[in-house]
Scaffold this active site. Structure first.
Site, PDB file in Angstrom:
ATOM      1  N   ARG A   9     -65.807 -36.667  32.741  1.00  0.00           N
ATOM      2  CA  ARG A   9     -65.041 -35.640  33.442  1.00  0.00           C
ATOM      3  C   ARG A   9     -64.984 -34.401  32.554  1.00  0.00           C
ATOM      4  O   ARG A   9     -65.110 -34.491  31.342  1.00  0.00           O
ATOM      5  CB  ARG A   9     -63.640 -36.145  33.755  1.00  0.00           C
ATOM      6  CG  ARG A   9     -63.634 -37.247  34.805  1.00  0.00           C
ATOM      7  CD  ARG A   9     -62.274 -37.876  35.018  1.00  0.00           C
ATOM      8  NE  ARG A   9     -61.221 -36.902  35.146  1.00  0.00           N
ATOM      9  CZ  ARG A   9     -60.002 -37.047  34.608  1.00  0.00           C
ATOM     10  NH1 ARG A   9     -59.688 -38.112  33.907  1.00  0.00           N
ATOM     11  NH2 ARG A   9     -59.091 -36.119  34.771  1.00  0.00           N
ATOM     12  N   SER A  11     -62.385 -32.491  32.036  1.00  0.00           N
ATOM     13  CA  SER A  11     -61.054 -32.172  31.518  1.00  0.00           C
ATOM     14  C   SER A  11     -61.082 -32.194  29.987  1.00  0.00           C
ATOM     15  O   SER A  11     -61.953 -32.813  29.373  1.00  0.00           O
ATOM     16  CB  SER A  11     -60.022 -33.175  32.024  1.00  0.00           C
ATOM     17  OG  SER A  11     -60.196 -34.436  31.388  1.00  0.00           O
ATOM     18  N   LYS A  81     -57.170 -46.894  31.616  1.00  0.00           N
ATOM     19  CA  LYS A  81     -56.078 -46.953  32.595  1.00  0.00           C
ATOM     20  C   LYS A  81     -56.474 -46.326  33.927  1.00  0.00           C
ATOM     21  O   LYS A  81     -55.871 -46.612  34.955  1.00  0.00           O
ATOM     22  CB  LYS A  81     -54.815 -46.291  32.046  1.00  0.00           C
ATOM     23  CG  LYS A  81     -54.956 -44.795  31.844  1.00  0.00           C
ATOM     24  CD  LYS A  81     -53.663 -44.181  31.357  1.00  0.00           C
ATOM     25  CE  LYS A  81     -53.798 -42.706  31.146  1.00  0.00           C
ATOM     26  NZ  LYS A  81     -54.380 -41.948  32.241  1.00  0.00           N
ATOM     27  N   ASP A  82     -57.503 -45.470  33.949  1.00  0.00           N
ATOM     28  CA  ASP A  82     -57.960 -44.810  35.164  1.00  0.00           C
ATOM     29  C   ASP A  82     -59.051 -45.575  35.905  1.00  0.00           C
ATOM     30  O   ASP A  82     -59.505 -45.138  36.956  1.00  0.00           O
ATOM     31  CB  ASP A  82     -58.498 -43.408  34.851  1.00  0.00           C
ATOM     32  CG  ASP A  82     -57.426 -42.463  34.354  1.00  0.00           C
ATOM     33  OD1 ASP A  82     -56.247 -42.673  34.710  1.00  0.00           O
ATOM     34  OD2 ASP A  82     -57.761 -41.522  33.617  1.00  0.00           O
TER      35      ASP A  82
END
Length: 156
Positions: A9, A11, A81-82
């Site tokens: 990603r 981010s 966790k994602d």
């Protein structure tokens, strides 16, 4: 010289994680050049709706998985966790990095009456294309067996 492409990603946190894994791979395998395939996921684009309404946390991983399935990346780095517990056919979650102890530096933590973290919290999951044995070999050098076993129990 081999080339390995990491889907990540775009981010700031995801890029830090991907660059961290890139550096570890290039240190252990100097013959491998690692490139990043930066993707802005649907979960990153839709900021005005609750995650549950746009399909849950899988929106942070789906586009990265699509890139691997399409042959545009060899592995993906995820905040574990994602990662949903379902992994698409042809891919596998093969390595989990050492889980960080997020509570160790908090002075009052021994007074708190809680220590079970969310499933997969503070570990990175390395997802690969299942059919690529060389990528599996490289990814497995990132695996921490204790973190792998603990997070597997959490995710089952």
């Amino acid at each position: 010289m081999e080339k390995l492409i990491i889907a990540t990603r775009a981010s700031n946190l995801a890029l830090w994680q991907a660059y961290h894994i890139k550096a570890r791979i290039e240190t252990s395998f100097p013959e491998v050049t690692v490139e990043l395939n930066e993707i802005t996921s649907k979960g990153d684009k839709i900021l005005d709706k609750p995650l549950a309404l746009i399909g849950g946390k899988g929106h942070f991983t789906k586009e990265l998985e699509d890139e691997m399935i399409e042959g545009n990346a060899h592995l993906a780095v995820h905040s574990l966790k994602d990662v949903p517990t379902y992994i698409p056919e042809g891919l596998e979650l093969c390595a989990i990095t050492t889980r960080q102890d997020l509570l160790k530096d908090i002075p009052f933590v021994e007074k708190l009456d809680f220590f079970i973290p969310p499933m997969g919290q503070a570990a990175l999951g390395i997802e690969i294309v299942s059919s690529n044995d060389r990528i599996r070999e490289i990814a497995m050098t990132l695996n921490d067996e204790n973190s792998f076993m603990c997070t597997k129990l959490e995710r089952d």
